[in-house]
Scaffold this motif. Structure first.
Motif, PDB file in Angstrom:
ATOM      1  N   UNK A   3      -8.215 -36.997 -42.347  1.00  0.00           N
ATOM      2  CA  UNK A   3      -7.435 -36.233 -41.438  1.00  0.00           C
ATOM      3  C   UNK A   3      -6.127 -37.255 -41.368  1.00  0.00           C
ATOM      4  N   UNK A   4      -4.840 -36.544 -41.359  1.00  0.00           N
ATOM      5  CA  UNK A   4      -3.664 -37.338 -41.354  1.00  0.00           C
ATOM      6  C   UNK A   4      -3.344 -37.718 -40.053  1.00  0.00           C
ATOM      7  N   UNK A   5      -2.922 -38.985 -39.592  1.00  0.00           N
ATOM      8  CA  UNK A   5      -2.910 -39.481 -38.268  1.00  0.00           C
ATOM      9  C   UNK A   5      -1.469 -39.870 -38.173  1.00  0.00           C
ATOM     10  N   UNK A   6      -1.253 -40.215 -36.724  1.00  0.00           N
ATOM     11  CA  UNK A   6       0.021 -40.751 -36.476  1.00  0.00           C
ATOM     12  C   UNK A   6       0.010 -42.195 -36.426  1.00  0.00           C
ATOM     13  N   UNK A   7       1.129 -42.966 -36.929  1.00  0.00           N
ATOM     14  CA  UNK A   7       1.218 -44.368 -36.934  1.00  0.00           C
ATOM     15  C   UNK A   7       2.464 -44.678 -36.081  1.00  0.00           C
ATOM     16  N   UNK A   8       2.332 -45.706 -34.960  1.00  0.00           N
ATOM     17  CA  UNK A   8       3.549 -46.348 -34.218  1.00  0.00           C
ATOM     18  C   UNK A   8       3.485 -47.650 -34.283  1.00  0.00           C
ATOM     19  N   UNK A   9       4.578 -48.069 -34.959  1.00  0.00           N
ATOM     20  CA  UNK A   9       4.720 -49.568 -35.031  1.00  0.00           C
ATOM     21  C   UNK A   9       3.556 -50.228 -35.784  1.00  0.00           C
ATOM     22  N   UNK A  10       3.063 -49.564 -36.880  1.00  0.00           N
ATOM     23  CA  UNK A  10       2.116 -49.853 -37.711  1.00  0.00           C
ATOM     24  C   UNK A  10       0.810 -49.828 -37.182  1.00  0.00           C
ATOM     25  N   UNK A  11       0.473 -49.390 -35.992  1.00  0.00           N
ATOM     26  CA  UNK A  11      -0.877 -48.936 -35.419  1.00  0.00           C
ATOM     27  C   UNK A  11      -1.167 -47.506 -35.272  1.00  0.00           C
ATOM     28  N   UNK A  12      -2.330 -47.323 -35.449  1.00  0.00           N
ATOM     29  CA  UNK A  12      -2.793 -45.791 -35.386  1.00  0.00           C
ATOM     30  C   UNK A  12      -2.835 -45.521 -34.037  1.00  0.00           C
ATOM     31  N   UNK A  13      -2.246 -44.187 -33.594  1.00  0.00           N
ATOM     32  CA  UNK A  13      -2.258 -43.729 -32.404  1.00  0.00           C
ATOM     33  C   UNK A  13      -3.566 -42.959 -32.218  1.00  0.00           C
ATOM     34  N   UNK A  14      -4.666 -43.442 -32.053  1.00  0.00           N
ATOM     35  CA  UNK A  14      -5.900 -43.011 -31.955  1.00  0.00           C
ATOM     36  C   UNK A  14      -6.253 -41.955 -30.977  1.00  0.00           C
ATOM     37  N   UNK A  15      -5.570 -42.181 -29.905  1.00  0.00           N
ATOM     38  CA  UNK A  15      -5.900 -41.507 -28.702  1.00  0.00           C
ATOM     39  C   UNK A  15      -5.443 -39.985 -29.007  1.00  0.00           C
ATOM     40  N   UNK A  16      -4.294 -39.645 -29.936  1.00  0.00           N
ATOM     41  CA  UNK A  16      -3.841 -38.381 -30.290  1.00  0.00           C
ATOM     42  C   UNK A  16      -5.145 -37.780 -31.087  1.00  0.00           C
ATOM     43  N   UNK A  17      -5.645 -38.774 -31.990  1.00  0.00           N
ATOM     44  CA  UNK A  17      -6.834 -37.984 -33.009  1.00  0.00           C
ATOM     45  C   UNK A  17      -7.666 -37.702 -32.055  1.00  0.00           C
ATOM     46  N   UNK A  18      -8.248 -38.509 -31.165  1.00  0.00           N
ATOM     47  CA  UNK A  18      -9.497 -38.226 -30.427  1.00  0.00           C
ATOM     48  C   UNK A  18      -9.369 -36.893 -29.492  1.00  0.00           C
ATOM     49  N   UNK A  19      -8.003 -36.814 -29.163  1.00  0.00           N
ATOM     50  CA  UNK A  19      -7.669 -35.547 -28.133  1.00  0.00           C
ATOM     51  C   UNK A  19      -7.699 -34.144 -29.078  1.00  0.00           C
ATOM     52  N   UNK A  20      -7.041 -34.297 -30.162  1.00  0.00           N
ATOM     53  CA  UNK A  20      -7.342 -33.216 -31.133  1.00  0.00           C
ATOM     54  C   UNK A  20      -8.779 -32.953 -31.579  1.00  0.00           C
ATOM     55  N   UNK A  21      -9.490 -33.964 -31.599  1.00  0.00           N
ATOM     56  CA  UNK A  21     -11.261 -33.691 -31.988  1.00  0.00           C
ATOM     57  C   UNK A  21     -11.561 -32.935 -30.838  1.00  0.00           C
ATOM     58  N   UNK A  22     -11.549 -33.420 -29.465  1.00  0.00           N
ATOM     59  CA  UNK A  22     -11.982 -32.891 -28.219  1.00  0.00           C
ATOM     60  C   UNK A  22     -11.359 -31.531 -28.291  1.00  0.00           C
TER      61      UNK A  22
END
Length: 373
Positions: free
Chosen positions: A201-220
């Motif tokens: 899954x393509x994910x969002x990166x901000x300042x070299x860090x994965x914005x995991x909260x966005x991914x988890x919200x999408x999975x929910x």
């Protein structure tokens, strides 16, 4: 390459006969009838079609000429062209003067149906190839050669896009897979395994860090959608993020382990995130390498004297509440003296005192190891 087969030829016949109320025949590149409104003519040679193939132009047959040719009736026969080549012939049965005006219309319809069918087939082939290439990627880059990356480039796959491996297990694999596939971004890659779907899954990166909260919200949202609209139970296991292509295999392995330990520790949860299960995943891997004996058998010792499971429950809640006695007694609905007795009993049976950080860690490791076996 043969583009016309009997199935597609009959589809052309059925669809074009709806345009005009006349019998339609479709012949292959050898002049054999492979589709017709008159099923008795299937697999017979149409001499008029043979002439069309030889001359590359249309051929009309009058009623008087039918006796001079084999396997024909009065009508018009036109070449079916695909990518500049004649790949077959379409024939309209009837007096040429009556049906001549329909000829180009029927020919155009046949060629459009053929182009559409080939395009769909090519798209399906590309999807199958993309799945195959994705499957190879899950096992590391060591065995990937220049041909692999040439195929990746031809299919327009960008391996520099940040992604995370996610495992999706459905109550109905086929139904769940189709629903999820419609929700994917263009850059997402996937492959179906016998028991689950693997998604990069393509994910969002901000300042070299994965914005995991966005991914988890999408999975929910996906889990809720599958349950609400498809009536399907779904378990989703999310791996870790690694910024390079060789990290995809690492993310996949962690998603696999997370799925396994998550299902054992929290069977009622729908989403398992690797970051929440790092320690039990580590222990699962320790068990795999056969060095689990290094962790003391404290839980086994407790089980021998804890028939009701009260000591194990107390230890579990004690860890989850970070040793806060007030919260522990509240969750367990017990008196403080009962908690003190149980902690003393655990110490007596294991020689490890849960009130000491080092001892609690060893007890907790033993507890987790027992759960993830």
């Amino acid at each position: 390459m043969r583009f016309l087969d009997q199935s597609l030829a009959q589809e052309i016949v059925n669809r074009t006969m709806k345009i005009i109320n006349r019998n339609i025949n479709v012949m292959n590149e050898k002049g054999v009838i492979i589709g017709s409104g008159d099923k008795r003519r299937i697999d017979t040679i149409h001499e008029g079609a043979v002439r069309v193939i030889e001359t590359q132009t249309e051929f009309e047959i009058s009623e008087d000429e039918t006796e001079q040719l084999h396997g024909v009736r009065a009508g018009i026969n036109l070449p079916i062209k695909f990518r500049g080549k004649v790949v077959g012939v379409i024939g309209i049965t009837g007096a040429p003067d009556e049906i001549r005006s329909y000829g180009e219309l029927v020919k155009m319809a046949a060629e459009m149906i053929l182009e559409q069918a080939v395009l769909i087939d090519e798209m399906q082939w590309d999807e199958r190839l993309k799945e195959e290439l994705t499957g190879q990627l899950l096992h590391g880059v060591d065995q990937l050669n220049s041909l692999y990356f040439e195929r990746i480039k031809r299919l327009g796959i960008d391996l520099d896009i940040p992604c995370v491996a996610i495992l999706l297990t459905f109550g109905n694999n086929s139904k769940g897979y189709k629903w999820i596939r419609d929700k994917l971004d263009k850059a997402d890659l996937y492959v179906m395994q016998p028991d689950y779907m693997v998604l990069l899954k393509k994910v969002s990166i901000k300042e070299s860090e994965w914005e995991s909260v966005k991914t988890l919200q999408q999975m929910e949202k996906w889990a809720e959608g599958l349950e609400k609209y498809q009536k399907l139970d779904c378990n989703i296991s999310v791996g870790s993020y690694h910024p390079t292509i060789d990290g995809i295999a690492k993310s996949y392995r962690k998603a696999i382990y997370t799925s396994s330990v998550g299902g054992k520790l929290d069977p009622n949860k729908k989403i398992y995130f690797y970051e929440d299960y790092k320690l039990p995943v580590f222990l699962a891997r320790v068990n795999q390498y056969g060095i689990s004996d290094e962790i003391g058998p404290y839980i086994e010792q407790l089980k021998q004297h804890d028939k009701k499971g009260e000591l194990l429950d107390t230890l579990k809640v004690y860890v989850e509440e970070n040793g806060d006695n007030h919260k522990v007694v509240g969750r367990l609905f017990i008196h403080r003296n009962t908690l003190r007795y149980r902690l003393d009993r655990i110490t007596e049976l294991t020689n490890k005192d849960p009130r000491k950080v080092k001892d609690l860690l060893e007890l907790y490791l033993s507890f987790l190891q027992n759960q993830v076996k």
